[in-house]
Enzyme design. Structure first.
Site, mmCIF file in Angstrom:
data_model
loop_
_atom_site.group_PDB
_atom_site.id
_atom_site.type_symbol
_atom_site.label_atom_id
_atom_site.label_comp_id
_atom_site.label_asym_id
_atom_site.label_seq_id
_atom_site.Cartn_x
_atom_site.Cartn_y
_atom_site.Cartn_z
ATOM 1 N N HIS A 1 0.688 -1.247 0.097
ATOM 2 C CA HIS A 1 0.089 -0.104 -0.109
ATOM 3 C C HIS A 1 0.927 1.353 0.033
ATOM 4 C CE1 HIS A 1 -3.099 2.845 2.081
ATOM 5 N NE2 HIS A 1 -3.509 2.255 1.129
ATOM 6 N N GLU B 1 -2.769 7.498 -5.815
ATOM 7 C CA GLU B 1 -3.582 8.127 -4.638
ATOM 8 C C GLU B 1 -3.144 9.468 -4.270
ATOM 9 O OE1 GLU B 1 -4.782 5.409 -1.232
ATOM 10 O OE2 GLU B 1 -5.555 7.172 -0.147
ATOM 11 N N GLU C 1 -4.168 -0.786 -3.521
ATOM 12 C CA GLU C 1 -3.623 0.612 -3.714
ATOM 13 C C GLU C 1 -2.216 0.642 -3.652
ATOM 14 O OE1 GLU C 1 -5.888 2.266 -0.589
ATOM 15 O OE2 GLU C 1 -7.768 1.879 -1.789
ATOM 16 N N CYS D 1 -9.941 9.840 3.341
ATOM 17 C CA CYS D 1 -8.660 10.351 3.959
ATOM 18 C C CYS D 1 -7.924 11.590 2.990
ATOM 19 C CB CYS D 1 -7.592 9.073 3.639
ATOM 20 S SG CYS D 1 -7.395 8.375 2.053
#
Lengths: 658, 658
Positions: B275, B343, B327, B423
Site C-alpha cells: 500500500h 492516490e 492501492e 482520507c
C-alpha cells in the site's frame, strides 16, 4: 445449371498439422482427463482463479455421479457445474472414436452412459449437485445454478456419442432430460418463464431437434432465447424467493445482468456484453435457430453482434474478453494486451458462432475469423504435450508483472496442469476432435471450402458420390491441391475461400489458370467435374505486418507479424528480455524457414530488426528530456503465437513496436 | 567562515498561486469538511471505493466522539478509522489559524478538543470505534484496527494546534494517549511486541518527542519501526487469538504482509512494496528517526527506498501506486497510465518523506520530487472549487473505459464530492495549509531554498535577525528575487535550488552575475550579506518534451510536456476525442501564454502537432496490413495536469505520442 442436391459424408482428416493435435487429444488428453475426472491423476490443480473461490482441489466429477446414482455415499464436491467436465470429455471421446475407433475407450464411455442413466432421476432430471445436495432448490437459482448449462452439455455429448457409436441409451437419457426441462419451462401457466445464467441448453436443444426431428426441442430453444432479457427482474425474483443462505456460487451476485446477456431482449442487443463465453454461446444458438427456422430477425441480430465483436472487440489472435473482471467484453476498441482475458473457451465459442453463421450464409468473413481463432488463440490454450492448458491467452507477458501486479496475476507465464474450474481443456478436446465438420459447408449446389486441411471426404450430388481429396501443407505452405474422384461427370460448384490475408492468389484447374471473381470471400468454380480433375489453389504466404484500427489505444505504433493464418510472437528465450524495445523498421526483411527441430516443427521467422539502445545512465533515471533515440541492429526471431510458452518461461509479445 | 548558528522563524506565504489554494482550504474546504464531519453537508458520498465495502453514507465522525464521550446514545458509524478525519481537519485548522487567525474557528476547534478530552478514556486510550463497540478488542487486531494510526493523527493534530494556539489541553490529551500506548507496547514482558497495520504513530511520536523533549516517545517510535516485519507471524497470531466473528474491516484479510510493509524488517526492505500510502508514511518516520537519532543504517535504508521509488516506481506527476488492488506498488518500471492508483494521499506522503530526507541531507533531488508531487499529483486531487476531490489521479482517461471496463472503474472522470473513506481531502488540507514549512531547510550556516514561493520569513543567525523576502510569479515565471533585510552585515550561505528541469540558470547578486557550481542540486551563495542585497535567480522555463526510461513499457513512443515544474496534459474539451491519435512531432513549436480566463488563470501551451488520420474505411475493420500512416496538422492545446477535469468531462492524456 440444373438443380442439384448435395449432401456430405463424414470428413477424414489426414493432415500433418492437425493430426498431431487430434492424436494428442486422443492419446494424451482424453486418457489424462479421464484420470483427472476420477482423481487418479497426480496433478497440481491450479488454485488461483481470480474473482472466484475454488471449491475443489480434486475433480470428484465421476464420484459425484456415483453418489447421485446411489452407488456410493458422500457429498457433492467441486463446482456446481462439475458434471459438464464429464460431458465434454464424453463428447470428445465420441468424436475421437469417429476419428479412430478404440474398443476399450468405447467400453469406458458406455460405462459412463450407464452410470449417468443411474444418476438420472425418474422425471429425467440430471444434475449431481442438486440431486445430492439441494433437491429442493432445483431450477430455483438459475442465474448461478448452471443446471441447464450442464444439461445442454450432456445433450450435445449424447448426440455426438449416439452418432459415433449408435448408443441409443445415451440419446434416450438426453431426450428424457429435455422432456424434464420442457415440463418445467415455457410460456404456459405454472411453468418457469426464465432461462439459465449460462447459455448452452439453447445450442443443445437445436441439435437435438436436428437428430430427432422433434419440434418441441426447437421451440424450447427458441423460448429460452426469446425470453432472455425480457423480464429483467427474473433472476432477482428467483434469488428473493430462495430460502437458502448457501450461495450456489460464491461472489456471483456482484455481476450485472449484462454479464448474463440478460439486460435486454436478444434482438435489441447490439453490442457484445458480459461474460465472453456466455455471449458467444448465446450467439451460436441464435445463429443455429436463425438457420433452422429461417428467422431473419434473429439472423440480423446475429450479424449485428458478429460485427461488433469482429470489427471492434476482438484481438488479432481471435481472442475475446478484454477484462478478467467477469471474463468479459468491455467497450469498443478497448483491447489491452496485458490485462485481457481471452479465454480459450471464448475463442472456441467464437468458432461455434462462426460455423453457425456459415450455415446461414456463405461468406468468407466467418471462416476467416474461424481460422483466425483456431490457429492462434484456441490452440494456444494447449501445450505441445497435451497436458497443460491456458485459460487466459495474453498478447503481452512479462513474468515479473504477472507475479507482482495483481491486475495481471491471472496472466500465467506457463500452462498449468489443470484447473479447479476445468472448462477449457475439455472444450478444446471436443473442438479439435470434431474439426472435420468445419472444413466444408454446402449451400445449394456449391461445396464451400472453409479451411485448408489435408482430408478426404465424399459428397453425394444427386445420389452420385463425389470424392474430394484435399492435400496441403497448410498452415506452412499456401499450396492446396484438390482432386476429384467421380464415376460420372457432374456439375457442381467448388468454392475456395481466399483468406483475408492472401493478397494475391492463383487457382488452376488441371493446370489451366482459372479466372474468377471473389464472391464474398470465395472463388466459386462452377463447372462440370470429371474424374481426376485437379484444382490447385496457391495462397499468398508473404509475411505481412498488420496494424490495428487507430482507435485501439494499446496498439499504437505497433505491428503484428502474420504469415498465412499464423500470428507470430517474440519470446524472451529467443530474443532476451525487454521485448518492447524491439523495433520492426519499415524496410525490414523477413526470412522464413520451417524448423523441424523447433517446437515440434514450426515455421520460424527472422527479421533484421532493431533494438532500442538502453544505456546504463538510465539505471538511476526514470525520466529525462527527450533525445534522439538510438538503436542497435538485432536479428529478431519470431515463432507462432500458438506455441508460445513451451520452452523456458519468459516474456512474450505479439504487438511489436515499429 | 566562522561557525554560525542559524534558526528559522515561521514563513509567511503571500504567493498568488498558493494563496489561492490556502485560502480555498481556509474559506471553503475547512468549513465544508466541518459540515461533512457533522453530517450537515448536502452531499453525495462516493460509494464505489474498489475492493472495500463502504460502511457509511454519512460521516458521523463528530457524532462518534459525542457517543464515546457519553454525551449521546448510539452506535459507532463509519470506518474504524473515522476518527482520523476529525484529526486531520483539526491539523489543517491549526495551520490555517497560523496563516490567518480566526477567532470563531479557534473557538470551534477548542470545543472539539474539549469533546475529545471527554471521549478519552481514563487510561489515555482514545478511539471511538473500540470505546463504543468493542472495548475488549483494544489493540488485539492491529493489522486492521488503525488504532495507532488514528492515535498518530491525533498527536500530529494536537502538536500543530498547540503550536498555533498554545492550547495545552490538546497536547495533554496527546501525551496521555502516547503514555497509554507506551504502557501497552514495547519489548518488556507483558507488552505487545507489535505494530499497527498502517504506519503513522511512528511519525507522530517523533514529533511529540521534538515538542516535549521526552525521550520515551522517540524510543517508542523506534520500537515500532524496528519491530516491524521482525516477527512475520504477529498479525496472524493476533487474528488467531481474536475471538470475534466480526471483521474489523471486511476483505482486508486477503492482503499479503507486504501490503503492510510487514514482510521483513525495515532495514532489509530494498524495494517499495505494498500500500503506497503506508509505505511512504513508514519512510517519513524512518527519515525523521534517522535525523533525530543520527541513525546511519536507517538513513541508508531510507535512501534505498527513496531510490527505488523515484528511479523505478513513480509517475512523472509524482503519483505512486501502480495498481488499484491494494492501492499498491507493483514492480520496477510497471507504470500503466490508465489502471494505476496514484492516490492523492500517497503523493502527500511522498512529500512528507522528501521533506524529512531534506532534514537529513541537503540534496536537491528530494526537493525536486517534493516539487514534482506538489505541483502535479497532489493538487490534482482537488477541484478549483475546493469541494470536489480525486482519490485516484490517472495519467490517461477515456470515460467510456472507466464506465465499461471494471479494471478502470476506479478511475473517475470527475472529482466526486466526498468519499466514504475520506482520507484524501483532509490530508490535502493539512499539507496545503502547512506548505510554508517546506520552503526552506537549514544545514549548518546555509539556508536552503527548496521551493520558489513568494514569502517572507526571518532567520536568526547568531542572534541576528535576517529577513528574507522572496518574490516570484512561479510556477508561471522562472524569475525569483530574494531581498535581504538585516541590521548588520552577516555571513551565511543562501542556497538556491536549481530544479532538474532547468537546463540553464542565471544567478545575479545585486545585478552582478554569480558564478557558482551546482552542489547536489543547489548553488550556494556563501558571502557576507548586507541590508538590501538582492539575489535574482532566473530558471529556464523552456517547454520540454520528457521521455521515460525505456524499460517503462507503457510510455514507449511517448513524450510528456513539462514547463517549469508543471506537467501538462491534453483534454478532450480542447482537443476532441481520441487524444491518443495526437502526435508531437520532433520539430514541433510550442507556444506558451498565461491565460487569466482559463481554469482560474493558468499557463496554456499550444503545439503545432499532428493528428493521425482516421478514415471511415476503418469503421468496419479492426486490423489491416500496415501502410504508410497519414497525419493532419492539428493545433494541440495543453493545460496543466493539476487542473484537468475542471471543465466538461472527457478524455485526458499526459503521455502523448511522438
Amino acid at each position: 445449371m440444373t438443380e442439384q442436391h448435395v449432401s456430405q459424408h463424414s470428413v477424414n482428416i489426414t493432415d500433418k498439422f492437425w493430426s498431431h493435435y487430434i492424436e494428442t487429444v486422443r492419446t494424451e488428453m482424453i486418457p489424462y482427463q479421464w484420470k483427472v475426472l476420477n482423481d487418479q491423476a497426480d496433478i497440481t490443480i491450479e488454485k488461483e482463479r481470480n474473482d472466484e473461490t475454488i471449491p475443489s482441489e480434486k475433480s470428484h466429477a465421476i464420484e459425484n455421479f456415483k453418489i447421485a446414482a446411489g452407488l456410493e455415499e458422500g457429498n457433492h464436491y467441486g463446482w456446481v457445474f462439475q458434471d459438464s467436465d464429464v460431458y465434454k470429455w464424453l463428447e470428445a471421446v465420441a468424436y475421437s472414436l469417429q476419428y479412430k475407433y478404440d474398443e476399450k475407450l468405447k467400453e469406458l464411455a458406455d460405462s459412463v452412459i450407464d452410470l449417468l442413466e443411474r444418476a438420472q432421476e425418474k422425471d429425467g432430471y440430471l444434475n449431481t449437485y442438486f440431486s445430492i445436495e439441494e433437491p429442493e432448490r432445483r431450477f430455483k437459482m438459475l442465474a448461478e445454478s448452471h443446471e441447464l448449462y450442464c444439461a445442454g452439455h450432456y445433450i450435445e455429448a449424447a448426440i455426438a456419442y449416439y452418432k459415433a457409436t449408435n448408443n441409443e441409451k445415451a440419446l434416450r437419457i438426453a431426450c428424457r432430460l429435455a422432456y424434464c426441462i420442457d415440463n418445467h419451462f415455457g410460456y404456459e401457466e405454472g411453468k418457469i418463464k426464465g432461462y439459465d445464467g449460462h447459455e448452452e441448453i439453447e445450442i443443445a436443444l437445436a441439435k437435438l431437434y436436428e437428430v430427432t426431428g422433434e419440434e418441441n426441442y426447437l421451440q424450447l430453444s427458441q423460448f429460452f432465447l426469446y425470453e432472455r432479457g425480457q423480464d429483467t427482474t427474473f433472476f432477482a425474483k428467483q434469488k428473493e424467493e430462495d430460502n437458502s443462505e448457501r450461495p450456489v456460487i460464491e461472489g456471483m451476485s456482484k455481476f450485472p445482468l449484462s454479464y448474463y446477456q440478460a439486460h435486454k431482449p436478444i434482438l435489441e442487443q447490439d453490442t457484445a456484453e458480459g461474460h465472453a463465453v456466455r455471449l458467444v454461446y448465446m450467439c451460436t444458438a441464435m445463429a443455429d435457430l436463425a438457420h433452422l427456422s429461417n428467422d431473419d430477425e434473429m439472423l440480423t441480430a446475429c450479424r449485428r453482434l458478429w460485427n461488433n465483436i469482429v470489427e471492434k472487440r476482438m484481438y488479432i489472435t481471435g481472442g475475446i474478453g478484454s477484462t478478467v473482471n467477469g471474463e468479459a467484453f468491455t467497450a469498443d476498441y478497448d483491447l489491452p494486451n496485458d490485462t485481457m482475458y481471452c479465454e480459450t473457451c471464448a475463442s472456441v465459442g467464437l468458432i461455434f458462432f462462426a460455423y453457425n453463421m456459415l450455415k446461414n450464409e456463405a461468406n468468407g468473413r466467418y471462416a476467416d475469423t474461424l481460422e483466425r481463432a483456431l490457429y492462434n488463440s484456441v490452440i494456444s490454450g494447449m501445450a505441445l504435450d497435451g497436458k497443460h492448458f491456458f485459460y487466459v491467452n495474453p498478447l503481452e507477458v512479462k513474468p515479473e508483472y504477472s507475479e507482482k501486479d495483481p491486475g495481471k496475476s491471472h496472466v500465467k507465464v506457463t500452462r498449468p496442469e489443470w484447473f479447479g474450474c476445468a472448462c477449457c481443456p475439455p472444450n478444446l478436446a471436443r473442438l479439435l476432435t470434431s474439426l472435420n465438420k468445419y472444413i466444408y459447408t454446402i449451400h445449394d449446389d456449391v461445396i464451400y471450402t472453409n479451411l485448408y486441411i489435408t482430408n478426404n471426404t465424399t459428397f453425394e450430388i444427386n445420389q452420385n458420390p463425389i470424392k474430394i481429396d484435399q492435400k496441403t501443407n497448410y498452415p506452412w505452405d499456401g499450396m492446396n491441391i484438390f482432386t476429384i474422384d467421380t464415376i460420372k461427370e457432374t456439375e457442381f460448384g467448388l468454392a475456395l475461400r481466399i483468406p483475408y490475408w492472401s493478397k494475391t492468389s492463383n487457382i488452376y484447374v488441371n493446370g489451366q489458370k482459372w479466372e474468377g471473381n471473389l464472391e464474398n470471400g470465395y472463388v466459386i468454380l462452377h463447372r462440370s467435374w470429371k474424374n481426376g480433375d485437379e484444382v490447385t489453389v496457391e495462397l499468398d504466404m508473404t509475411i505481412q505486418k498488420w496494424t490495428a484500427n487507430p482507435k485501439v489505444r494499446s496498439n499504437q505504433h505497433k505491428v503484428a507479424i502474420q504469415r498465412g493464418p499464423i500470428i507470430y510472437c517474440a519470446e524472451e528465450v529467443d530474443n532476451g528480455k525487454d521485448l518492447h524495445l524491439l523495433r520492426i523498421p519499415k524496410d525490414s526483411n523477413f526470412d522464413y524457414h520451417f524448423a523441424p527441430e523447433v517446437l515440434g516443427g514450426v515455421g520460424v521467422i527472422k527479421v533484421n530488426g532493431l533494438r532500442k539502445a538502453y544505456s546504463s545512465d538510465w539505471d538511476h533515471q526514470l525520466y529525462r528530456i527527450d533525445e534522439q533515440e538510438t538503436f542497435e541492429s538485432d536479428l529478431i526471431t519470431l515463432v507462432p503465437y500458438f506455441c508460445w510458452a513451451n520452452r523456458t518461461p519468459g516474456e512474450m509479445l505479439v504487438w511489436l513496436s515499429k
